[in-house]
Design a protein around this motif. Structure first.
Motif, PDB file in Angstrom:
ATOM      1  N   ILE A 248      -2.649  52.906 -15.525  1.00 48.40           N
ATOM      2  CA  ILE A 248      -2.208  52.091 -16.657  1.00 48.40           C
ATOM      3  C   ILE A 248      -3.429  51.450 -17.315  1.00 48.40           C
ATOM      4  CG2 ILE A 248      -0.746  50.191 -17.416  1.00 48.40           C
ATOM      5  CD1 ILE A 248       0.760  52.586 -16.241  1.00 48.40           C
ATOM      6  N   ARG A 249      -3.634  51.763 -18.579  1.00 45.70           N
ATOM      7  CA  ARG A 249      -4.760  51.181 -19.317  1.00 45.70           C
ATOM      8  C   ARG A 249      -4.285  49.957 -20.081  1.00 45.70           C
ATOM      9  NH1 ARG A 249      -5.151  56.588 -19.073  1.00 45.70           N
ATOM     10  NH2 ARG A 249      -7.174  57.474 -18.503  1.00 45.70           N
ATOM     11  N   PRO A 250      -5.008  48.852 -19.995  1.00 47.03           N
ATOM     12  CA  PRO A 250      -4.575  47.621 -20.664  1.00 47.03           C
ATOM     13  C   PRO A 250      -4.326  47.843 -22.148  1.00 47.03           C
ATOM     14  CG  PRO A 250      -6.432  47.182 -19.203  1.00 47.03           C
ATOM     15  CD  PRO A 250      -6.271  48.665 -19.257  1.00 47.03           C
ATOM     16  N   GLY A 251      -3.164  47.432 -22.610  1.00 54.15           N
ATOM     17  CA  GLY A 251      -2.837  47.520 -24.028  1.00 54.15           C
ATOM     18  C   GLY A 251      -2.494  48.893 -24.524  1.00 54.15           C
ATOM     19  N   SER A 252      -2.401  49.890 -23.643  1.00 57.88           N
ATOM     20  CA  SER A 252      -2.135  51.255 -24.097  1.00 57.88           C
ATOM     21  C   SER A 252      -0.684  51.417 -24.537  1.00 57.88           C
ATOM     22  CB  SER A 252      -2.427  52.245 -22.969  1.00 57.88           C
ATOM     23  OG  SER A 252      -1.957  53.544 -23.302  1.00 57.88           O
ATOM     24  N   PRO A 253      -0.452  52.107 -25.657  1.00 63.48           N
ATOM     25  CA  PRO A 253       0.918  52.347 -26.121  1.00 63.48           C
ATOM     26  C   PRO A 253       1.554  53.595 -25.509  1.00 63.48           C
ATOM     27  CG  PRO A 253      -0.607  53.124 -27.771  1.00 63.48           C
ATOM     28  CD  PRO A 253      -1.440  52.555 -26.657  1.00 63.48           C
TER      29      PRO A 253
ATOM     30  N   ALA B 160       1.372  47.379 -15.334  1.00 65.77           N
ATOM     31  CA  ALA B 160       0.249  47.097 -14.443  1.00 65.77           C
ATOM     32  C   ALA B 160       0.696  46.257 -13.252  1.00 65.77           C
ATOM     33  CB  ALA B 160      -0.869  46.379 -15.217  1.00 65.77           C
ATOM     34  N   ARG B 161       1.598  45.311 -13.489  1.00 69.58           N
ATOM     35  CA  ARG B 161       2.116  44.506 -12.377  1.00 69.58           C
ATOM     36  C   ARG B 161       2.904  45.388 -11.405  1.00 69.58           C
ATOM     37  NH1 ARG B 161       2.906  40.798 -16.678  1.00 69.58           N
ATOM     38  NH2 ARG B 161       5.102  41.395 -16.903  1.00 69.58           N
TER      39      ARG B 161
ATOM     40  N   ASP C 113      -5.856  53.921 -27.511  1.00 70.99           N
ATOM     41  CA  ASP C 113      -6.209  52.742 -26.718  1.00 70.99           C
ATOM     42  C   ASP C 113      -6.611  51.626 -27.679  1.00 70.99           C
ATOM     43  OD1 ASP C 113      -5.676  53.611 -24.201  1.00 70.99           O
ATOM     44  OD2 ASP C 113      -7.758  53.759 -23.532  1.00 70.99           O
ATOM     45  N   PRO C 114      -6.326  50.380 -27.326  1.00 69.11           N
ATOM     46  CA  PRO C 114      -6.692  49.282 -28.223  1.00 69.11           C
ATOM     47  C   PRO C 114      -8.200  49.172 -28.388  1.00 69.11           C
ATOM     48  CG  PRO C 114      -5.954  48.432 -26.105  1.00 69.11           C
ATOM     49  CD  PRO C 114      -5.655  49.893 -26.100  1.00 69.11           C
ATOM     50  N   ALA C 115      -8.635  48.924 -29.633  1.00 69.15           N
ATOM     51  CA  ALA C 115     -10.071  48.803 -29.920  1.00 69.15           C
ATOM     52  C   ALA C 115     -10.389  47.504 -30.643  1.00 69.15           C
ATOM     53  CB  ALA C 115     -10.532  49.987 -30.756  1.00 69.15           C
TER      54      ALA C 115
ATOM     55  N   ALA D 265       2.564  43.939 -24.023  1.00 66.16           N
ATOM     56  CA  ALA D 265       3.571  43.456 -23.069  1.00 66.16           C
ATOM     57  C   ALA D 265       3.981  44.554 -22.093  1.00 66.16           C
ATOM     58  CB  ALA D 265       4.791  42.937 -23.824  1.00 66.16           C
ATOM     59  N   VAL D 266       4.180  45.765 -22.607  1.00 70.96           N
ATOM     60  CA  VAL D 266       4.625  46.859 -21.745  1.00 70.96           C
ATOM     61  C   VAL D 266       3.544  47.234 -20.739  1.00 70.96           C
ATOM     62  CG1 VAL D 266       5.202  49.315 -21.717  1.00 70.96           C
ATOM     63  CG2 VAL D 266       6.296  47.801 -23.369  1.00 70.96           C
ATOM     64  N   SER D 267       2.303  47.367 -21.194  1.00 69.40           N
ATOM     65  CA  SER D 267       1.233  47.764 -20.268  1.00 69.40           C
ATOM     66  C   SER D 267       1.007  46.693 -19.204  1.00 69.40           C
ATOM     67  CB  SER D 267      -0.064  48.047 -21.029  1.00 69.40           C
ATOM     68  OG  SER D 267      -0.567  46.880 -21.646  1.00 69.40           O
TER      69      SER D 267
END
Length: 562
Positions: free
Chosen positions: A291-296, A274-275, A313-315, A268-270
């Motif tokens: 901003i990397r998608p899904g990055s914490p 990104a927006r 990063d999400p895997a 949600a944060v990433s």
């Protein structure tokens, strides 16, 4: 930045070398109150009512007893400072607010802007306290979580004789290390660096005062952070500047909730960030942090708190990759949660997550930042909103250009203003070397533009009829244009060198001046360290000059003549 769409068919005009639109600098637009920039980061720092509101809001938050205990213990290791002890006492009282700034712990304090940041925070805190009547404490956040050692293992020393000298440590693994700099000892290389400073600056009037301060702090067994803090604390002892090192093991449990939030809500944060970046891009600005998608927005050290750190990063479902890990290792959400309970110091923040951690620990009314940090905050509104925390005032740091007596003499001899001295070198040399000549010579850049412009004015209109005759002529047109451009550039360069060599004395004077004011063509404050000016005018006297010249909530470049 997205690439422009490809056009179909043959071009009607040869515009292969036409300039691309220049992306405006967000910090520059923001300082100029450009409405496009203010839509992402309001300039509340300019308005006294908004400043009072930020102070009142921050005053509702308090510093935790655990954080206060760590701060008191760590500051007890520094030389006594009644002002700092008073500020630590104030931080423990409800209603006290903080003005925060921070910087990487560069060798010998890094570039001059480190000094300016600290002074800006002190002056801003003093001003907010005067405006609101609430206690306000300046705090310096030591950015020790970063692992990029080549960014902090050196400094540049100005010289009256020529180009700045690079003084650095000698860590063999500097380029590959991923260990947070908090855990790096200076090593014996610092002794060589100190000797270089002595050799370069030892004859200056106040050299012994400043170099002795550095030699006491920068010992082989000390860490970069310890030495940095000792020197900066000494410089601003009278102002009571307070320091926070987030790598203190006792503070790690206080950071765990932020890392837990970032992991839990990474998607949600990433997406929200990104927006924000997309909106910035549409407004004509470039992103400061990708901003990397899904990055914490955080890093994890799988081999221990003083081991290498890797970006998460999400895997896959409940699985995270350790970006850059030599074996491509992954870790599960469950494992990360367990480590957050057992050893939270294994986690470190990114540039985007760090401000939220600062403002969770401290009652931050304002953050003093440079251009990069201003750009960070332009991206951060969605993160603060998600965490349900107000963003602090973002205040531009003071900006100075030091004009010492040597620089002023050179300016006088050359007949230049400080702004003119920062212009394009070749054009300046042409102007200076032909100033008193009977023959007026056109600058090389102007000659190049005129010659190639005349050629292009003839070639470009021929493009469309040639391509209609034979589309295969496009490659020939491109080659011809490139060949002529290269030949004209070579001629202009030789012409420019001939102009420059007409007066060698003028050339040497200009180069010495530019080395003092715009080394390598960059602003003085971003390249040069403070050692040269501190050895000439005294460490505390230089700091006092900066403090006295700071205009709170300004951000305008000022000339400083110590």
């Amino acid at each position: 930045m997205r690439a422009p769409p490809r056009r179909s068919g043959c071009p009607t005009r040869i515009d292969l070398l036409s300039p691309r639109p220049v992306t405006p600098s967000f910090p520059s637009a923001w300082l100029k109150a450009d409405p496009r920039a203010l839509a992402f980061l309001p300039d509340r720092f300019r308005h006294r009512t908004a400043r009072a509101e930020a102070v009142a809001q921050a005053a509702t938050r308090t510093v935790s007893p655990a954080l206060l205990a760590v701060l008191r213990e760590r500051h007890a290791r520094l030389a006594p400072s009644p002002a700092r002890e008073r500020n630590l006492e104030l931080l423990g009282r409800p209603g006290t607010v903080a003005v925060v700034t921070g910087q990487q712990v560069g060798l010998f304090l890094g570039p001059l802007f480190t000094l300016y940041k600290a002074a800006s925070a002190i002056v801003a805190a003093r001003t907010l306290q005067e405006e609101t009547g609430r206690p306000c404490v300046p705090v310096f956040w030591l950015q020790t979580e970063d692992h990029d050692l080549p960014e902090v293992d050196h400094c540049f020393v100005a010289s009256a004789a020529g180009a700045p000298r690079r003084v650095s440590l000698t860590h063999a693994d500097a380029a590959t290390s991923r260990v947070p700099v908090a855990h790096r000892r200076l090593g014996d290389g610092v002794l060589t660096a100190l000797e270089c400073l002595r050799a370069e600056l030892g004859r200056e009037p106040r050299a012994d005062e400043h170099l002795s301060l550095l030699e006491r702090a920068y010992r082989p067994e000390a860490t970069l952070a310890e030495a940095f803090t000792e020197v900066l604390a000494s410089i601003f002892a009278d102002e009571g500047l307070v320091f926070i090192d987030p790598r203190d093991p006792r503070l790690a449990p206080l950071a765990a909730p932020i890392h837990r939030l970032a992991l839990r809500d990474a998607a949600a944060v990433s997406s929200a960030l990104a927006r924000q970046v997309e909106a910035l891009t549409q407004a004509g600005f470039s992103e400061q942090v990708h901003i990397r998608p899904g990055s914490p927005l955080g890093f994890f050290s799988p081999d221990g708190v003083d081991g290498p750190r890797y970006r998460l990063d999400p895997a896959g479902p409940d699985t995270w990759s350790l970006v850059g890990h030599p074996r491509g290792a992954t870790v599960t959400t469950r494992e990360l949660s367990d480590w957050l309970e057992k050893e939270p110091l294994r986690f470190t923040t990114s540039a985007l997550l760090r401000p939220l951690l600062q403002d969770t620990w401290l009652p931050t009314a304002a953050y003093v930042g440079g251009p990069g940090e201003v750009s960070y905050f332009a991206q951060l509104a969605p993160l603060y909103a998600h965490a349900k925390r107000p963003m602090p005032l973002v205040v531009p740091r003071a900006r100075f250009r030091i004009l010492d007596d040597r620089a002023r003499r050179l300016l006088h001899k050359l007949g230049l203003t400080p702004d003119e001295a920062g212009g394009e070198r070749e054009a300046l040399l042409t102007r200076l070397s032909t100033r008193d000549a009977a023959q007026t010579y056109e600058p090389a850049a102007s000659v190049e533009a005129r010659l190639f412009g005349a050629f292009a004015a003839v070639l470009d209109p021929l493009g469309e009829p040639m391509l209609k005759l034979d589309p295969l002529l496009l490659d020939a047109l491109k080659r011809t244009r490139g060949t002529v451009r290269a030949a004209v550039s070579r001629l202009a360069a030789r012409y420019g060198r001939a102009l420059a060599l007409r007066d060698q004395v003028t050339t040497e004077r200009l180069d010495r001046l530019r080395a003092l004011l715009v080394p390598d063509g960059a602003p003085q404050e971003r390249i040069l360290g403070m050692a040269y000016h501190a050895c000439r005018f005294g460490t505390r006297d230089l700091a006092r000059s900066v403090l006295d010249a700071c205009v709170p909530f300004s951000g305008e470049l000022q000339d400083l003549t110590p």
